[in-house]
Write an enzyme that holds these catalytic residues in place. Structure first.
Site, PDB file in Angstrom:
ATOM      1  N   ARG A   1      -1.661  -5.600  -2.699  1.00 25.52           N
ATOM      2  CA  ARG A   1      -2.583  -4.967  -3.629  1.00 25.52           C
ATOM      3  C   ARG A   1      -4.002  -5.382  -3.236  1.00 25.52           C
ATOM      4  NH1 ARG A   1       1.560  -7.123  -7.047  1.00 25.52           N
ATOM      5  NH2 ARG A   1       2.731  -5.490  -8.146  1.00 25.52           N
TER       6      ARG A   1
ATOM      7  N   LYS B   1       1.005  -9.760  -9.720  1.00 21.97           N
ATOM      8  CA  LYS B   1       0.991  -9.490 -11.154  1.00 21.97           C
ATOM      9  C   LYS B   1       1.981 -10.390 -11.880  1.00 21.97           C
ATOM     10  CE  LYS B   1      -0.544  -4.677 -11.324  1.00 21.97           C
ATOM     11  NZ  LYS B   1      -0.181  -3.306 -11.769  1.00 21.97           N
TER      12      LYS B   1
ATOM     13  N   HIS C   1      -4.780   1.518  -2.596  1.00 18.61           N
ATOM     14  CA  HIS C   1      -3.411   1.689  -3.082  1.00 18.61           C
ATOM     15  C   HIS C   1      -2.655   2.716  -2.251  1.00 18.61           C
ATOM     16  CE1 HIS C   1      -1.083  -0.121  -6.251  1.00 18.61           C
ATOM     17  NE2 HIS C   1      -0.447   1.019  -6.452  1.00 18.61           N
TER      18      HIS C   1
ATOM     19  N   ARG D   1      -0.954   0.868   0.337  1.00 18.84           N
ATOM     20  CA  ARG D   1       0.254   0.223  -0.203  1.00 18.84           C
ATOM     21  C   ARG D   1       1.389   1.238  -0.296  1.00 18.84           C
ATOM     22  NH1 ARG D   1       2.173  -4.097  -3.555  1.00 18.84           N
ATOM     23  NH2 ARG D   1       3.024  -3.408  -5.545  1.00 18.84           N
TER      24      ARG D   1
ATOM     25  N   HIS E   1       7.509  -5.519  -7.338  1.00 19.77           N
ATOM     26  CA  HIS E   1       7.794  -4.774  -8.559  1.00 19.77           C
ATOM     27  C   HIS E   1       8.851  -5.513  -9.373  1.00 19.77           C
ATOM     28  CE1 HIS E   1       6.438  -0.706  -6.630  1.00 19.77           C
ATOM     29  NE2 HIS E   1       5.427  -1.424  -7.074  1.00 19.77           N
TER      30      HIS E   1
ATOM     31  N   TYR F   1       8.981   6.382  -5.046  1.00 24.44           N
ATOM     32  CA  TYR F   1       8.925   6.800  -3.641  1.00 24.44           C
ATOM     33  C   TYR F   1      10.136   7.645  -3.221  1.00 24.44           C
ATOM     34  CZ  TYR F   1       5.408   3.138  -3.491  1.00 24.44           C
ATOM     35  OH  TYR F   1       4.311   2.373  -3.746  1.00 24.44           O
TER      36      TYR F   1
END
Length: 307
Positions: A152, A176, A251, A254, A277, A286
């Site tokens: 990120r 995150k 992004h 990414r 994630h 995706y």
């Protein structure tokens, strides 16, 4: 007990006990305050009912932004997620209120991701002036690193020199939710970073520096640390120079990393881990890309036999 008295406690709980970022905590606070804007500041938590939630959803659906647009389904969903999380927090503290499962989230449709093919990434890197200036060496290293790692932009700008190991081509990053995950980089990305660092004559801490003339520095170099906005502008510039008409952001790089892995046979659980994630459904965004790729593979390699 008044809801307004508990929002601060919940925001602190998110940040300290749940490991959420200050920004996420602040967003949840804002969503809950909007609920109070609708229901009234004197609302008690035991007065939250399914009927009140239904009316809140209708109220949200009729709200307008400063530009006169209605709130998107995703934005409306964020308000309900925050409220459901708040009710779950009350339940854990044995504070009587509506059960969290009574809040159903609306179905939202995610936009299809924009990604670059490897050839397009190469064109962007080739668009960087081929000289030995630290700024241009830095730009090439950033482009290589983003596509190679799936970082990120917030994670990339936080990197220091001693965080990254170009010999082992792997290092840990805190993403995150304050969760650590391993990052792997290609040989070419490692070489680009080494070339950039070799050209630097400073001993400042940040991995990537801002070379603006107006930029000053303390002894740690943190005032010289490249910002997410600067990286956004840099990537947009090289995308245009490369003749890429789609919108390209950090992004997007990414997304390109994840799509490239899946198209080359990586399983989705592994990609989930490399992206950091927490929920597999986030990675499944995706699959529309890889599903189309599978059709191409079928058409190319499956033998059509006449019976």
């Amino acid at each position: 007990m008044y809801m307004s008295e508990l929002i601060d406690d919940y925001a602190e709980h998110l940040e300290i006990e749940r490991g959420r970022s200050p920004k996420t905590s602040e967003n949840y606070r804002r969503y809950l305050e909007r609920f109070l804007e609708f229901a009234g500041m004197e609302l008690k938590v035991e007065e939250i009912t399914p009927e009140l939630i239904r009316k809140f959803r209708l109220w949200l659906n009729r709200q307008e932004t400063e530009r006169g647009d209605t709130l998107t389904a995703l934005t409306q969903s964020y308000h309900l997620i925050a409220l459901r999380g708040f009710l779950h927090y009350l339940s854990k503290r044995d504070i009587k209120s509506l059960a969290p499962h009574n809040i159903e989230l609306p179905k939202t449709h995610r936009k299809q991701v924009t990604f670059l093919h490897y050839e397009e990434v190469e064109r962007m890197i080739d668009a960087v002036p081929d000289d030995e200036s630290p700024a241009h060496l830095r730009d090439r290293a950033i482009l290589e690193l983003l596509f190679s790692s799936g970082l990120r932009v917030s994670e990339l700008v936080g990197l220091d020199r001693d965080h990254i190991n170009t010999k082992r081509r792997e290092f840990m990053v805190r993403g995150k939710g304050q969760k650590d995950r391993p990052i792997f980089i290609s040989q070419h990305a490692a070489e680009m970073i080494e070339t950039y660092l070799a050209a630097r004559t400073d001993s400042l801490v940040p991995l990537f520096l801002n070379y603006s003339r107006n930029n000053t520095s303390d002894t740690s170099g943190n005032f010289r640390r490249l910002s997410p906005r600067s990286i956004q502008r840099m990537i947009s510039k090289y995308a245009k120079l490369a003749g890429i008409t789609k919108h390209v952001s950090p992004h997007t790089m990414r997304h390109s990393f994840a799509t490239d892995l899946l198209m080359n046979g990586a399983d989705i659980r592994s990609v989930q881990g490399m992206l950091g994630h927490s929920d597999i459904s986030t990675t499944q965004v995706y699959t529309h890309v890889t599903d189309a790729h599978l059709k191409e593979v079928y058409d190319r390699f499956h033998t059509d036999t006449a019976l």
